[in-house]
Design a protein around this motif. Structure first.
Motif, PDB file in Angstrom:
ATOM      1  N   UNK A   6      40.975  78.142   9.419  1.00 42.05           N
ATOM      2  CA  UNK A   6      40.096  78.505  10.534  1.00 42.05           C
ATOM      3  C   UNK A   6      40.820  79.331  11.584  1.00 42.05           C
ATOM      4  N   UNK A   7      42.126  79.104  11.773  1.00 42.27           N
ATOM      5  CA  UNK A   7      42.863  79.876  12.775  1.00 42.27           C
ATOM      6  C   UNK A   7      42.993  81.346  12.387  1.00 42.27           C
ATOM      7  N   UNK A   8      42.712  81.679  11.143  1.00 45.45           N
ATOM      8  CA  UNK A   8      42.786  83.064  10.692  1.00 45.45           C
ATOM      9  C   UNK A   8      41.414  83.732  10.653  1.00 45.45           C
ATOM     10  N   UNK A   9      40.392  83.040  11.111  1.00 42.68           N
ATOM     11  CA  UNK A   9      39.042  83.597  11.167  1.00 42.68           C
ATOM     12  C   UNK A   9      38.929  84.526  12.377  1.00 42.68           C
ATOM     13  N   UNK A  10      38.217  85.610  12.202  1.00 43.39           N
ATOM     14  CA  UNK A  10      37.881  86.471  13.336  1.00 43.39           C
ATOM     15  C   UNK A  10      36.840  85.745  14.180  1.00 43.39           C
ATOM     16  N   UNK A  61      27.212  86.169  19.523  1.00 48.09           N
ATOM     17  CA  UNK A  61      28.392  86.516  20.314  1.00 48.09           C
ATOM     18  C   UNK A  61      29.570  86.900  19.410  1.00 48.09           C
ATOM     19  N   UNK A  62      30.187  88.028  19.690  1.00 44.81           N
ATOM     20  CA  UNK A  62      31.392  88.437  18.973  1.00 44.81           C
ATOM     21  C   UNK A  62      31.159  89.117  17.646  1.00 44.81           C
ATOM     22  N   UNK A  63      29.909  89.309  17.268  1.00 44.03           N
ATOM     23  CA  UNK A  63      29.628  89.941  15.983  1.00 44.03           C
ATOM     24  C   UNK A  63      29.492  91.454  16.148  1.00 44.03           C
ATOM     25  N   UNK A  64      29.856  92.186  15.093  1.00 47.61           N
ATOM     26  CA  UNK A  64      29.654  93.632  15.101  1.00 47.61           C
ATOM     27  C   UNK A  64      28.159  93.899  14.873  1.00 47.61           C
ATOM     28  N   UNK A  65      27.705  95.157  15.064  1.00 49.29           N
ATOM     29  CA  UNK A  65      26.269  95.435  14.946  1.00 49.29           C
ATOM     30  C   UNK A  65      25.641  94.983  13.624  1.00 49.29           C
ATOM     31  N   UNK A 113      22.394  90.840  10.741  1.00 45.87           N
ATOM     32  CA  UNK A 113      22.335  89.835   9.677  1.00 45.87           C
ATOM     33  C   UNK A 113      22.031  88.447  10.233  1.00 45.87           C
ATOM     34  N   UNK A 114      22.729  88.044  11.295  1.00 46.14           N
ATOM     35  CA  UNK A 114      22.512  86.720  11.880  1.00 46.14           C
ATOM     36  C   UNK A 114      21.133  86.656  12.539  1.00 46.14           C
ATOM     37  N   UNK A 115      20.718  87.747  13.186  1.00 41.38           N
ATOM     38  CA  UNK A 115      19.381  87.795  13.786  1.00 41.38           C
ATOM     39  C   UNK A 115      18.309  87.531  12.720  1.00 41.38           C
ATOM     40  N   UNK A 116      18.434  88.215  11.587  1.00 45.67           N
ATOM     41  CA  UNK A 116      17.455  88.022  10.515  1.00 45.67           C
ATOM     42  C   UNK A 116      17.518  86.606   9.947  1.00 45.67           C
ATOM     43  N   UNK A 117      18.732  86.060   9.836  1.00 42.75           N
ATOM     44  CA  UNK A 117      18.878  84.690   9.362  1.00 42.75           C
ATOM     45  C   UNK A 117      18.193  83.717  10.321  1.00 42.75           C
TER      46      UNK A 117
END
Length: 193
Positions: free
Chosen positions: A68-72, A99-103, A108-112
């Motif tokens: 997890x410490x290597x996750x963006x 928060x913190x996601x690229x466009x 993708x998360x919005x649609x999810x």
């Protein structure tokens, strides 16, 4: 009463039916994403397959064995959302889920998130300061100021209310700012009395 359960007596049973995601989720840094989700799974008493389902749903299955410490930041957001989705809770509370996601990640998360009510038969509550995002995701809007609910209803109802009240109604941000400014002025007037 929540789903036939009484608060506070049935607090644990109620909490097991609520998935939540905070703006900056924290994890055990020296465990993998999969291991972090497995801890939540075991606490909730869920089958092992839930972890894989959640990883797949948020699109990070291939990174499940990474520490997890290597996750963006974006991957941490996805892992946090996966944790909230474990057990397919009927109520899902999300704080700043993009928060913190690229466009492309935001899209993708919005649609999810938009698909979750139909996919899981759940209610999704989102708290966000990104009003343009909320405008794209939400069916119903609630506007709060100083802990007071100023409006609750559909976007169309909000636009109508804004127009009838003489507020700017071009977008959610304009409506929000107009409503909050008026409420703050009213508060100042009441404080003077």
């Amino acid at each position: 009463t929540i789903d036939g359960k009484q608060f506070p007596g049935d607090r644990i049973a109620i909490l097991k039916e609520i998935g939540s995601f905070i703006e900056v989720p924290s994890f055990y840094a020296n465990l993998t994403g999969r291991e972090n989700l497995d801890i939540i799974r075991r606490i909730l008493g869920l089958p092992k397959a839930e972890v894989e389902d959640a990883l797949e749903l948020v699109g990070i299955t291939e990174f499940g064995d990474r520490l997890a410490k290597k996750y963006s930041l974006g991957m941490k957001q996805r892992l946090g959302l996966a944790g909230a989705l474990l057990g397919r809770p009927p109520i899902l509370i999300l704080d700043e889920p993009t928060n913190g996601l690229d466009p492309s990640g935001i899209h993708e998360i919005r649609n999810l998130v938009k698909s979750l009510p139909d996919l899981y038969d759940c209610t999704v509550l989102i708290s966000s300061h990104m009003l343009s995002e909320i405008e794209l995701i939400a069916d119903d809007i609630g506007i709060l100021n100083h802990g007071q609910l100023l409006f609750e209803g559909s976007m169309n109802d909000l636009r109508q209310y804004a127009l009838q009240s003489g507020f700017a109604a071009d977008n959610l941000e304009d409506v929000f700012l107009s409503m909050v400014e008026k409420d703050n002025m009213d508060r100042k007037q009441r404080a003077k009395l």
